[in-house]
Write an enzyme that holds these catalytic residues in place. Structure first.
Site, PDB file in Angstrom:
ATOM      1  N   ASP A  20      75.259 -26.302  67.760  1.00 17.36           N
ATOM      2  CA  ASP A  20      74.735 -25.706  66.528  1.00 17.36           C
ATOM      3  C   ASP A  20      75.945 -25.481  65.642  1.00 17.36           C
ATOM      4  OD1 ASP A  20      73.884 -24.044  64.514  1.00 17.36           O
ATOM      5  OD2 ASP A  20      72.706 -22.719  65.799  1.00 17.36           O
ATOM      6  N   HIS A  58      68.562 -19.757  61.161  1.00 19.30           N
ATOM      7  CA  HIS A  58      68.719 -20.582  62.368  1.00 19.30           C
ATOM      8  C   HIS A  58      67.542 -21.547  62.536  1.00 19.30           C
ATOM      9  CE1 HIS A  58      72.174 -18.347  64.006  1.00 19.30           C
ATOM     10  NE2 HIS A  58      71.592 -17.255  63.551  1.00 19.30           N
ATOM     11  N   ASP A 114      69.947 -27.254  66.414  1.00 10.93           N
ATOM     12  CA  ASP A 114      70.944 -27.932  67.257  1.00 10.93           C
ATOM     13  C   ASP A 114      71.044 -29.414  66.929  1.00 10.93           C
ATOM     14  OD1 ASP A 114      71.917 -25.967  69.484  1.00 10.93           O
ATOM     15  OD2 ASP A 114      69.795 -25.548  69.119  1.00 10.93           O
ATOM     16  N   TYR A 134      73.855 -21.733  57.161  1.00 10.43           N
ATOM     17  CA  TYR A 134      74.016 -20.523  57.953  1.00 10.43           C
ATOM     18  C   TYR A 134      74.752 -20.808  59.266  1.00 10.43           C
ATOM     19  CZ  TYR A 134      73.341 -15.924  59.704  1.00 10.43           C
ATOM     20  OH  TYR A 134      73.603 -14.671  60.179  1.00 10.43           O
ATOM     21  N   ASP A 147      65.289 -25.572  71.956  1.00  8.30           N
ATOM     22  CA  ASP A 147      65.889 -24.611  71.026  1.00  8.30           C
ATOM     23  C   ASP A 147      65.335 -23.214  71.286  1.00  8.30           C
ATOM     24  OD1 ASP A 147      67.545 -23.784  68.945  1.00  8.30           O
ATOM     25  OD2 ASP A 147      65.987 -24.063  67.424  1.00  8.30           O
ATOM     26  N   TYR A 161      78.198 -12.506  72.669  1.00 10.16           N
ATOM     27  CA  TYR A 161      77.227 -13.439  72.106  1.00 10.16           C
ATOM     28  C   TYR A 161      77.812 -14.222  70.934  1.00 10.16           C
ATOM     29  CZ  TYR A 161      73.273 -15.285  69.597  1.00 10.16           C
ATOM     30  OH  TYR A 161      72.412 -16.131  68.954  1.00 10.16           O
ATOM     31  N   LYS A 205      73.137 -19.350  70.919  1.00 11.76           N
ATOM     32  CA  LYS A 205      72.312 -19.727  72.057  1.00 11.76           C
ATOM     33  C   LYS A 205      72.926 -20.885  72.822  1.00 11.76           C
ATOM     34  CE  LYS A 205      69.561 -16.906  71.578  1.00 11.76           C
ATOM     35  NZ  LYS A 205      69.369 -17.006  70.121  1.00 11.76           N
ATOM     36  N   ASP A 206      72.664 -20.918  74.112  1.00 12.13           N
ATOM     37  CA  ASP A 206      73.086 -22.061  74.907  1.00 12.13           C
ATOM     38  C   ASP A 206      71.884 -22.985  75.063  1.00 12.13           C
ATOM     39  OD1 ASP A 206      72.185 -19.751  76.001  1.00 12.13           O
ATOM     40  OD2 ASP A 206      73.014 -20.092  77.976  1.00 12.13           O
ATOM     41  N   HIS A 252      59.726 -45.945  89.712  1.00 13.74           N
ATOM     42  CA  HIS A 252      60.206 -46.818  90.782  1.00 13.74           C
ATOM     43  C   HIS A 252      61.012 -46.042  91.841  1.00 13.74           C
ATOM     44  CE1 HIS A 252      60.559 -50.841  92.340  1.00 13.74           C
ATOM     45  NE2 HIS A 252      61.828 -50.611  92.614  1.00 13.74           N
ATOM     46  N   ARG A 312      66.921 -13.359  68.564  1.00 12.95           N
ATOM     47  CA  ARG A 312      68.214 -12.742  68.904  1.00 12.95           C
ATOM     48  C   ARG A 312      68.565 -12.911  70.365  1.00 12.95           C
ATOM     49  NH1 ARG A 312      69.741  -9.753  64.420  1.00 12.95           N
ATOM     50  NH2 ARG A 312      68.070  -9.608  62.906  1.00 12.95           N
TER      51      ARG A 312
HETATM   52  C1  F6R Z   1      69.770 -18.049  66.886  1.00 16.81           C
HETATM   53  C2  F6R Z   1      68.578 -17.256  67.114  1.00 16.81           C
HETATM   54  C3  F6R Z   1      68.139 -16.261  66.142  1.00 16.81           C
HETATM   55  C4  F6R Z   1      69.197 -15.256  65.747  1.00 16.81           C
HETATM   56  C5  F6R Z   1      68.641 -14.295  64.699  1.00 16.81           C
HETATM   57  C6  F6R Z   1      69.686 -13.331  64.181  1.00 16.81           C
HETATM   58  O1  F6R Z   1      69.750 -19.252  67.552  1.00 16.81           O
HETATM   59  O2  F6R Z   1      67.932 -17.432  68.082  1.00 16.81           O
HETATM   60  O3  F6R Z   1      66.979 -15.595  66.592  1.00 16.81           O
HETATM   61  O4  F6R Z   1      69.662 -14.568  66.869  1.00 16.81           O
HETATM   62  O5  F6R Z   1      68.133 -15.016  63.597  1.00 16.81           O
HETATM   63  O6  F6R Z   1      70.772 -14.051  63.707  1.00 16.81           O
HETATM   64  P1  F6R Z   1      72.026 -13.423  62.935  1.00 16.81           P
HETATM   65  O7  F6R Z   1      72.573 -12.318  63.813  1.00 16.81           O
HETATM   66  O8  F6R Z   1      72.944 -14.576  62.776  1.00 16.81           O
HETATM   67  O9  F6R Z   1      71.506 -12.891  61.643  1.00 16.81           O
HETATM   68 MG    MG Z   2      71.659 -21.222  65.125  1.00 16.01          MG
HETATM   69 MG    MG Z   3      69.540 -23.426  68.580  1.00 19.37          MG
END
Ligand code: F6R
Ligand code: MG
Ligand code: MG
Length: 365
Positions: free
Chosen positions: A12, A19, A54, A91, A132, A229, A232-233, A243, A266
């Site tokens: 990402d 996100h 991602d 972002y 995701d 943090y 995300k992973d 086969h 989050r």
């Molecule tokens: C990111 C995710 C989102 C963020 C959330 C808060 O992959 O899953 O849920 O954790 O949008 O993001 P921030 O802290 O960047 O505002």
């Molecule tokens: Mg993201």
């Molecule tokens: Mg992601």
């Protein structure tokens, strides 16, 4: 015999509307980088796509797993895309690139990856999963069902070359220990571990006898790498098919159940896994619900034929509706567990601050 390596490397590096989704200019940039890598002879083939925020690089080559040149090239591809993300003001631009440069292997650097080196069979069908808003342990349940549950995969009972079972490699991400567990005879031991999806993660699955690698999952734990943090992973996985291995339909079957996975809003909530076509791989409601994509390919002479967008099928409509119903139900919990994750697994928490604030007015009961 020449061996092909399939490498799925993802990161990402910034997205559009929070996100939500990778911007088209980043896809274009990554395509340009991988085209150059193919022209130079490093890659044999590639596809670029995205699962939500991602950026996903699907690549074939003959350099083997954990190859420095391939990893460095992927890093440079992400860095270039991250610059565009910065220019566009996207972002979290550059989010998963945890250092300024990559000296070789991507392990611990932020991007997630999974790779399998294999001798191509006469025909080589496989499925690439991309997810995701979740974590690698989200694959534990479906992979167990694919390779060890005869009520899900008929081949375990009726295909002689699957009948002996499979070997599961499990990583304890906290201690760094690897376990090899053999099914069906140790199935309950396996389940005792992998039911703890935040800690014991299926890393690789091999066929018994010839130890052919049948599946592989990315196991990067970004939160542990950085000690805090940083994103995300969101995992990726490769599952080889047919086969003497599970049929594509057996590989998809467990995804008809929208099981609860960690990683929604989050990184701190449980939500249902929703299988979607690529065009729907973009999270919205409460930054979710967590999405899974499945791309089917044939690999021939290290070239990719495909993809087939396997969840782009009304056969998964019922699962999607069920997922939405479960999403609604889970949201009704608001800040309460088990809608919210337990304190030790949350990626965002104000708990220490709240405890500190309250500590001055403690009374003993
Ligand atoms: C990111 C995710 C989102 C963020 C959330 C808060 O992959 O899953 O849920 O954790 O949008 O993001 P921030 O802290 O960047 O505002
Ligand atoms: Mg993201
Ligand atoms: Mg992601």
């Amino acid at each position: 015999m020449v061996k092909t390596t399939l490498s799925i490397i993802k990161a990402d590096v910034g997205s559009l509307a929070g996100h939500h989704v990778v911007h088209a200019d980043l896809i274009k940039s990554a395509e340009g980088s991988l085209r150059a890598a193919k022209d130079s002879g490093l890659l044999f083939d590639y596809r670029v796509t995205n699962c939500g925020d991602d950026l996903e690089l699907i690549m074939t080559h003959r350099k083997g797993e954990d190859n420095d040149e391939i990893h460095k090239m992927a890093w440079n591809t992400f860095s270039k895309a991250a610059c565009i993300a910065k220019d566009l003001g996207l972002y979290a631009a550059g989010q998963d690139l945890l250092s300024d440069a990559c000296s070789g292997n991507l392990k611990g650097m932020g991007p997630g990856f999974t790779e399998i080196e294999f001798e191509e069979r006469a025909s080589e069908p496989l499925v690439v999963f991309m997810a995701d808003k979740t974590e690698p342990g989200a694959f534990n349940l479906p992979l167990y069902k694919i390779f060890a549950d005869p009520f899900s995969s008929a081949g375990l009972v009726i295909d002689p070359s699957m009948h002996d079972g499979f070997i599961f490699e499990v990583l304890d991400v906290i201690e760094g220990n690897l376990y090899e567990i053999s099914t069906p005879e140790e199935a309950y031991d396996l389940l005792a571990l992998i039911g703890t999806t935040g800690r014991y993660i299926l890393k690789r699955i091999m066929r018994k006898g010839d130890r052919l690698t049948a599946a592989s999952v990315s196991i990067t734990k970004l939160s542990l790498i950085a000690g805090k943090y940083v994103g995300k992973d969101d995992p990726v996985a490769i599952v080889r098919a047919q086969h003497g291995l599970p049929a594509v339909g057996e590989i998809l079957e467990p995804f008809s159940f929208p099981h609860l996975v960690a990683g929604w809003m989050r990184g701190s909530h449980y939500g249902p896994m929703m299988p979607v076509a690529q065009r729907d791989a973009k999270c919205s409601r409460f930054d979710g619900p967590p999405r899974f994509m499945a791309y089917g390919f044939q690999v021939k002479d290290s070239k990719l034929v495909g993809p087939a967008d396997l969840f782009d099928d009304p056969a998964f409509d019922y699962t999607r509706w069920k997922a939405l119903e479960v999403a609604d139900y889970m949201r009704r919990h608001g800040p309460f567990m088990p809608g919210r994750l337990g304190p030790e697994e949350m990626e965002y928490t104000t708990l220490p601050l709240v405890m500190k604030k309250l500590s001055g007015r403690l009374k003993k009961e």
